[in-house]
Design a protein around this motif. Structure first.
Motif, mmCIF file in Angstrom:
data_model
loop_
_atom_site.group_PDB
_atom_site.id
_atom_site.type_symbol
_atom_site.label_atom_id
_atom_site.label_comp_id
_atom_site.label_asym_id
_atom_site.label_seq_id
_atom_site.Cartn_x
_atom_site.Cartn_y
_atom_site.Cartn_z
ATOM 1 N N LEU A 27 0.836 -1.203 0.000
ATOM 2 C CA LEU A 27 0.000 0.000 0.000
ATOM 3 C C LEU A 27 0.874 1.257 0.000
ATOM 4 C CD1 LEU A 27 -2.715 -1.175 2.545
ATOM 5 C CD2 LEU A 27 -3.171 -0.488 0.188
ATOM 6 N N VAL A 28 1.911 1.240 0.810
ATOM 7 C CA VAL A 28 2.833 2.389 0.867
ATOM 8 C C VAL A 28 3.511 2.596 -0.483
ATOM 9 C CG1 VAL A 28 4.969 3.246 1.901
ATOM 10 C CG2 VAL A 28 3.219 2.204 3.344
ATOM 11 N N LYS A 29 3.785 1.525 -1.194
ATOM 12 C CA LYS A 29 4.463 1.603 -2.502
ATOM 13 C C LYS A 29 3.510 2.028 -3.621
ATOM 14 C CE LYS A 29 7.849 -2.009 -1.351
ATOM 15 N NZ LYS A 29 8.291 -3.402 -1.646
ATOM 16 N N GLY A 30 2.235 2.220 -3.299
ATOM 17 C CA GLY A 30 1.293 2.696 -4.307
ATOM 18 C C GLY A 30 0.847 1.629 -5.286
ATOM 19 N N ARG A 31 0.731 0.395 -4.826
ATOM 20 C CA ARG A 31 0.373 -0.708 -5.727
ATOM 21 C C ARG A 31 -1.138 -0.985 -5.758
ATOM 22 N NH1 ARG A 31 4.551 -5.580 -4.598
ATOM 23 N NH2 ARG A 31 3.663 -6.280 -6.594
ATOM 24 N N VAL A 32 -1.909 -0.237 -4.969
ATOM 25 C CA VAL A 32 -3.335 -0.543 -4.832
ATOM 26 C C VAL A 32 -4.190 0.671 -5.196
ATOM 27 C CG1 VAL A 32 -5.152 -1.294 -3.255
ATOM 28 C CG2 VAL A 32 -2.827 -2.217 -3.018
ATOM 29 N N ASN A 33 -5.188 0.447 -6.028
ATOM 30 C CA ASN A 33 -6.188 1.456 -6.348
ATOM 31 C C ASN A 33 -7.540 1.011 -5.795
ATOM 32 O OD1 ASN A 33 -4.233 2.814 -7.780
ATOM 33 N ND2 ASN A 33 -5.512 3.130 -9.594
ATOM 34 N N VAL A 34 -8.265 1.934 -5.213
ATOM 35 C CA VAL A 34 -9.614 1.678 -4.710
ATOM 36 C C VAL A 34 -10.560 2.648 -5.398
ATOM 37 C CG1 VAL A 34 -11.121 1.684 -2.696
ATOM 38 C CG2 VAL A 34 -8.782 0.822 -2.499
ATOM 39 N N GLU A 37 -8.820 5.168 -7.570
ATOM 40 C CA GLU A 37 -7.926 6.143 -6.956
ATOM 41 C C GLU A 37 -6.869 5.427 -6.120
ATOM 42 O OE1 GLU A 37 -10.122 8.961 -4.687
ATOM 43 O OE2 GLU A 37 -11.042 9.916 -6.439
ATOM 44 N N LEU A 38 -5.637 5.940 -6.170
ATOM 45 C CA LEU A 38 -4.552 5.361 -5.383
ATOM 46 C C LEU A 38 -4.909 5.406 -3.901
ATOM 47 C CD1 LEU A 38 -1.648 4.254 -5.865
ATOM 48 C CD2 LEU A 38 -0.826 6.549 -5.293
ATOM 49 N N CYS A 39 -4.678 4.290 -3.214
ATOM 50 C CA CYS A 39 -5.016 4.229 -1.788
ATOM 51 C C CYS A 39 -3.867 3.587 -1.019
ATOM 52 C CB CYS A 39 -6.304 3.422 -1.574
ATOM 53 S SG CYS A 39 -6.821 3.328 0.154
ATOM 54 N N ASP A 40 -3.430 4.254 0.054
ATOM 55 C CA ASP A 40 -2.363 3.706 0.893
ATOM 56 C C ASP A 40 -2.826 3.518 2.342
ATOM 57 O OD1 ASP A 40 -2.529 6.288 1.814
ATOM 58 O OD2 ASP A 40 -0.472 6.856 1.288
ATOM 59 N N ASP A 41 -4.127 3.596 2.557
ATOM 60 C CA ASP A 41 -4.685 3.495 3.907
ATOM 61 C C ASP A 41 -5.132 2.055 4.188
ATOM 62 O OD1 ASP A 41 -5.965 3.699 6.307
ATOM 63 O OD2 ASP A 41 -7.548 5.056 5.618
#
Length: 226
Positions: A27-34, A37-41
């Motif tokens: 998530l911190v590396k920006g590999r997930v979109n929700v 939209e990019l999500c790191d939470d």
């Protein structure tokens, strides 16, 4: 049957078979979109209709489905039945096996049935605390008198459930026809209420649930997306 929410990190860990620590790094590396939209939470709450992508791979993209059906007599409000055709059998939709029924009608009743895969929506319509009106047209064997109006409005005690029914509105339409408005739906409630007057129900037809009304041009057995 409300749609369950879950933390994003737990959803990803379960789906990808990775540890929570690994998922949080991803998530911190920006590999997930929700929802595009990019999500790191990691604590972001997601449900069955949240779109979730991981490294461009779509992990979940479910769409809510809302269907209005004109149920015929002789069809059961069930997803499966060994003896009778079900409301699901009447629907041609690729996701029909994901649907559940919002407010059932018995085998010998007809009219409006709603189906969905969205538990929050169905709960809002069926939970008694929301007091959603359900409108029925009823034909009975014997004449209906003013006494019925008072009895329905006062509520009736059902010994089997140890329950007094919520006040119901009865409007006399003709000698042996009435409109009944309920805010709850106990087992065979309308038939049992008329049964207190020893007046058998011959026809029971639902025309509305809340703001959803059976369209006059929707033929028996037909359905439409809402």
């Amino acid at each position: 049957m409300a749609a369950a929410s879950n933390r994003l990190d737990r959803f990803l860990a379960r789906r990808l078979q990775r540890s929570l620590k690994q998922i949080r790094l991803d998530l911190v590396k920006g590999r997930v979109n929700v929802d595009n939209e990019l999500c790191d939470d990691p604590s972001r709450l997601v449900n069955q209709f949240t779109q979730i992508d991981y490294d461009g791979l779509v992990l979940q993209n479910n769409q809510p489905i809302y269907i209005l059906l004109h149920k015929p007599i002789g069809v059961v409000c069930a997803t499966k039945d060994a003896q009778h055709k079900t409301v699901i059998d009447l629907i041609e939709h690729p996701q029909k096996n994901e649907l559940h029924i919002v407010g059932r009608l018995d085998l010998n009743s007809s009219g409006l049935v709603l189906l969905t895969n969205d538990g929050r929506w169905s709960s809002a319509l069926t939970d008694p605390k929301h007091k959603v009106n359900k409108v029925y047209e009823v034909e009975v064997e014997h004449p209906i008198t003013e006494d019925y109006i008072t009895a329905f409005a006062q509520g009736m005690y059902f010994e089997y459930e140890n329950h007094i029914t919520a006040p119901a509105l009865l409007r006399i339409l003709s000698v042996n026809k009435a409109q009944v408005v309920l805010t709850e739906g106990k087992y065979h409630q309308i038939k049992r209420m008329f049964g207190r007057f020893r007046n058998p129900v011959l026809k029971l037809h639902r025309v509305a649930i809340g703001n959803y009304t059976l369209p006059p041009d929707l033929k028996v057995g037909e359905w439409q997306l809402l």
